[in-house]
Design a protein around this motif. Structure first.
Motif, mmCIF file in Angstrom:
data_model
loop_
_atom_site.group_PDB
_atom_site.id
_atom_site.type_symbol
_atom_site.label_atom_id
_atom_site.label_comp_id
_atom_site.label_asym_id
_atom_site.label_seq_id
_atom_site.Cartn_x
_atom_site.Cartn_y
_atom_site.Cartn_z
ATOM 1 N N LYS A 1 0.847 -1.382 0.046
ATOM 2 C CA LYS A 1 0.054 -0.072 -0.092
ATOM 3 C C LYS A 1 0.862 1.226 -0.095
ATOM 4 N N MET A 2 0.636 2.008 -1.001
ATOM 5 C CA MET A 2 1.272 3.681 -0.848
ATOM 6 C C MET A 2 0.196 4.377 -1.420
ATOM 7 N N GLU A 3 0.102 5.726 -0.739
ATOM 8 C CA GLU A 3 -0.784 6.766 -1.319
ATOM 9 C C GLU A 3 0.337 7.966 -1.136
ATOM 10 N N VAL A 4 -0.112 8.883 -1.907
ATOM 11 C CA VAL A 4 0.434 10.353 -2.181
ATOM 12 C C VAL A 4 -0.919 11.335 -2.123
ATOM 13 N N TRP A 5 -0.834 12.093 -1.414
ATOM 14 C CA TRP A 5 -1.801 13.274 -1.013
ATOM 15 C C TRP A 5 -1.036 14.403 -1.299
ATOM 16 N N ALA A 6 -1.704 15.356 -2.170
ATOM 17 C CA ALA A 6 -1.382 16.789 -2.414
ATOM 18 C C ALA A 6 -2.194 17.436 -1.141
ATOM 19 N N VAL A 7 -1.582 18.504 -0.600
ATOM 20 C CA VAL A 7 -1.994 19.059 0.467
ATOM 21 C C VAL A 7 -2.425 20.634 -0.133
ATOM 22 N N GLY A 8 -3.107 21.152 0.708
ATOM 23 C CA GLY A 8 -3.696 22.654 0.034
ATOM 24 C C GLY A 8 -4.410 22.652 -1.038
ATOM 25 N N ASP A 9 -4.662 23.971 -1.759
ATOM 26 C CA ASP A 9 -5.281 23.860 -3.060
ATOM 27 C C ASP A 9 -4.141 24.039 -4.037
ATOM 28 N N ALA A 10 -4.637 23.511 -5.345
ATOM 29 C CA ALA A 10 -3.745 23.482 -6.285
ATOM 30 C C ALA A 10 -3.523 24.711 -6.956
ATOM 31 N N SER A 11 -2.375 25.395 -7.427
ATOM 32 C CA SER A 11 -2.405 26.591 -8.113
ATOM 33 C C SER A 11 -2.793 26.499 -9.597
ATOM 34 N N VAL A 12 -2.884 27.678 -9.993
ATOM 35 C CA VAL A 12 -3.446 27.809 -11.698
ATOM 36 C C VAL A 12 -2.248 27.472 -12.321
ATOM 37 N N THR A 13 -0.879 27.342 -11.905
ATOM 38 C CA THR A 13 0.335 26.838 -12.667
ATOM 39 C C THR A 13 0.525 25.460 -12.567
ATOM 40 N N GLN A 14 -0.105 24.685 -11.215
ATOM 41 C CA GLN A 14 0.130 23.305 -11.153
ATOM 42 C C GLN A 14 -0.989 22.801 -12.177
ATOM 43 N N LEU A 15 -2.375 23.445 -12.184
ATOM 44 C CA LEU A 15 -3.449 22.870 -12.842
ATOM 45 C C LEU A 15 -2.972 22.975 -14.447
ATOM 46 N N ALA A 16 -2.300 23.971 -14.701
ATOM 47 C CA ALA A 16 -1.910 24.113 -16.279
ATOM 48 C C ALA A 16 -0.723 23.105 -16.464
ATOM 49 N N LYS A 17 -0.028 23.054 -15.753
ATOM 50 C CA LYS A 17 1.073 21.788 -15.968
ATOM 51 C C LYS A 17 0.724 20.282 -16.117
ATOM 52 N N ASN A 18 -0.492 20.202 -15.381
ATOM 53 C CA ASN A 18 -0.970 18.739 -15.353
ATOM 54 C C ASN A 18 -2.093 18.463 -16.326
ATOM 55 N N THR A 19 -2.062 19.407 -17.218
ATOM 56 C CA THR A 19 -3.145 18.867 -18.292
ATOM 57 C C THR A 19 -2.219 18.005 -19.196
ATOM 58 N N LYS A 20 -0.810 17.934 -18.858
ATOM 59 C CA LYS A 20 -0.315 17.099 -20.019
ATOM 60 C C LYS A 20 -0.462 15.838 -19.757
ATOM 61 N N SER A 21 -0.030 14.867 -20.784
ATOM 62 C CA SER A 21 -0.201 13.377 -20.734
ATOM 63 C C SER A 21 0.882 12.866 -19.973
ATOM 64 N N VAL A 22 0.536 11.714 -19.287
ATOM 65 C CA VAL A 22 1.521 10.904 -18.551
ATOM 66 C C VAL A 22 2.781 10.515 -19.299
ATOM 67 N N LEU A 23 2.701 10.491 -20.929
ATOM 68 C CA LEU A 23 3.843 10.477 -21.662
ATOM 69 C C LEU A 23 4.572 11.537 -21.847
ATOM 70 N N ASP A 24 4.279 12.793 -21.534
ATOM 71 C CA ASP A 24 5.148 13.954 -21.508
ATOM 72 C C ASP A 24 5.789 13.812 -20.266
#
Length: 456
Positions: free
Chosen positions: A405-428
């Motif tokens: 078992k492994m878990e990873v939790w982001a804490v707090g609110d995602a910034s606009v920059t983080q949301l933009a960067k994570n529109t990328k594909s896992v292949l990127d």
């Protein structure tokens, strides 16, 4: 600024604002209304009246209701009382609430001491330990009763000790005895008032928990309690049901050590249960999402992890800063902060031939305080005697461990920059995934149809 107005029969000034004092008075009136004696008798209430109030007697365990009552009735408002009465006067109730909810460490510890002992003589450390277990258990109970778990559970952890006992032991470990030694367990050692006052100052969760018990248990001044930063909202973006390795008490403990602006929300980024046992998938899920809590449960039942203060990036260099820490949840709770010895806070790498591929925190290459190997399911926690970066001991049951078992939790609110960067594909973000696709002879259907973000 407190309320300096005297109420009937009172010769003291509470710390409450006028509107707060009015709410305290209404609660006292409600508790004492059914137990009025003659018209000339001062109003008061009994333990039975307190337990009979459904919103108190059901919201809190009986042991904690009794402790609160004993603490209030032993408060000597005038300094001339020969002994505690069997009922709580309005003065005692207001002073007790003022001390516990608004007081300084000395005032809070006064009532806490009276919740533990009927005399001023030193008590055994095990009595403080039992009080702390009752307090921690009451927090879990009242949050569940008031439906304030915010998506977490009150589940019992496997093993000989419950999470209530483990967290209580951690809080008691903050206590320093007369000889300066820390309390390592419910020993036959003596604790006096000064020891308890120092402990209340050192362990702020103790008074925070008392505030939760009173405000949620009595439904008193609830608007002044910021539960959102105590119990973060649990966000899981999956339709299927998911149960974390953590219970609400473990979450509260870890959350209390995070930067305050990141305490109100945890968002699940990766779970081996939901996303599979894949290091490539792990990298694709957690990169560029800001501060994260990484959590593992090894096959021996040890639960541990680390707080990454910055976004994870797949690269062959160490990253992060001195806000990072490692922690243990089971079999004991503890947080291990940076020593300043080096800056090996965070490491995430794959696809390299000459340096390690995996996720690490603290220590050095091949000797991390916490390591998850690219061969997912394997890891190590090396510390002889402690990790150089975090001063942590071995966190896992075995130095080289396996986990399911492994878990990873982001804490707090995602910034606009983080949301933009994570529109990328896992292949990127995952070169191994790209290579696997190419070796298998499959085509990237999005090739040429979408732009790869500039940071790639």
């Amino acid at each position: 600024m407190g309320n300096s107005k005297s109420h009937p029969g009172q010769s003291f000034s509470s710390r409450f604002l006028p509107e707060e004092q009015a709410e305290v008075d209404r609660l006292f009136d409600s508790l004492s209304s059914e137990e009025l004696g003659s018209s000339t008798s001062p109003r008061s209430f009994s333990l039975q009246a307190l337990k009979a109030r459904s919103h108190v007697g059901e919201a809190l365990p009986a042991e904690m209701v009794t402790r609160l009552f004993e603490g209030m009735r032993r408060v000597d408002v005038t300094g001339k009382t020969k002994g505690p009465s069997e009922r709580i006067s309005q003065e005692q109730f207001t002073v007790s609430m003022s001390h516990l909810l608004k007081g300084n460490a000395e005032e809070k510890s006064l009532v806490i001491w009276k919740m533990i002992s009927a005399t001023e003589s030193p008590v055994k450390a095990r009595e403080v330990q039992k009080f702390t277990e009752d307090l921690v258990g009451s927090v879990a109970h009242v949050l569940n009763y008031r439906q304030e778990l915010r998506g977490w559970t009150e589940k019992q952890a496997p093993g000989s000790l419950s999470r209530v006992q483990v967290l209580a032991a951690q809080l008691c470990s903050e206590m320093k005895l007369q000889d300066g030694e820390k309390l390592l367990g419910p020993q036959q050692l003596d604790c006096d008032r000064t020891t308890v006052e120092d402990w209340v100052f050192r362990a702020p969760l103790v008074t925070t928990f008392l505030s939760v018990v009173i405000q949620q248990g009595f439904l008193l001044l609830c608007s002044s309690l910021d539960l959102a930063t105590l119990v973060p909202e649990c966000q899981v973006d999956q339709e299927r049901e998911f149960a974390s390795v953590l219970d609400v008490l473990s979450v509260i403990y870890i959350n209390s050590h995070l930067p305050r602006e990141q305490r109100h929300r945890w968002r699940l980024l990766f779970s081996s249960e939901l996303h599979g046992h894949s290091f490539a998938q792990l990298c694709g899920c957690i990169a560029h999402w800001g501060p994260c809590v990484v959590l593992l449960e090894d096959r021996d039942g040890h639960v541990f992890g680390g707080f990454a203060s910055c976004s994870w990036e797949v690269k062959p260099q160490f990253q992060g800063d001195d806000r990072c820490f490692l922690f243990s949840i089971s079999p004991r709770m503890a947080v291990y902060t940076c020593t300043g010895y080096n800056d090996h806070y965070m490491y995430l790498n794959q696809g390299q031939q000459t340096i390690p591929n995996g996720l690490g925190m603290g220590g050095q290459h091949n000797y991390f305080g916490l390591w998850i190997d690219v061969d997912f399911g394997k890891g190590h926690s090396k510390a002889k005697p402690t990790c150089t970066t975090y001063n942590s001991p071995q966190l896992s049951a075995q130095e080289d461990f396996r986990f399911e078992k492994m878990e990873v939790w982001a804490v707090g609110d995602a910034s606009v920059t983080q949301l933009a960067k994570n529109t990328k594909s896992v292949l990127d973000v995952d070169p191994a995934a790209r290579a696997l696709l190419e070796v298998s002879g499959r085509i990237r259907h999005s090739e040429g149809l979408r732009e790869v973000p500039d940071d790639q």
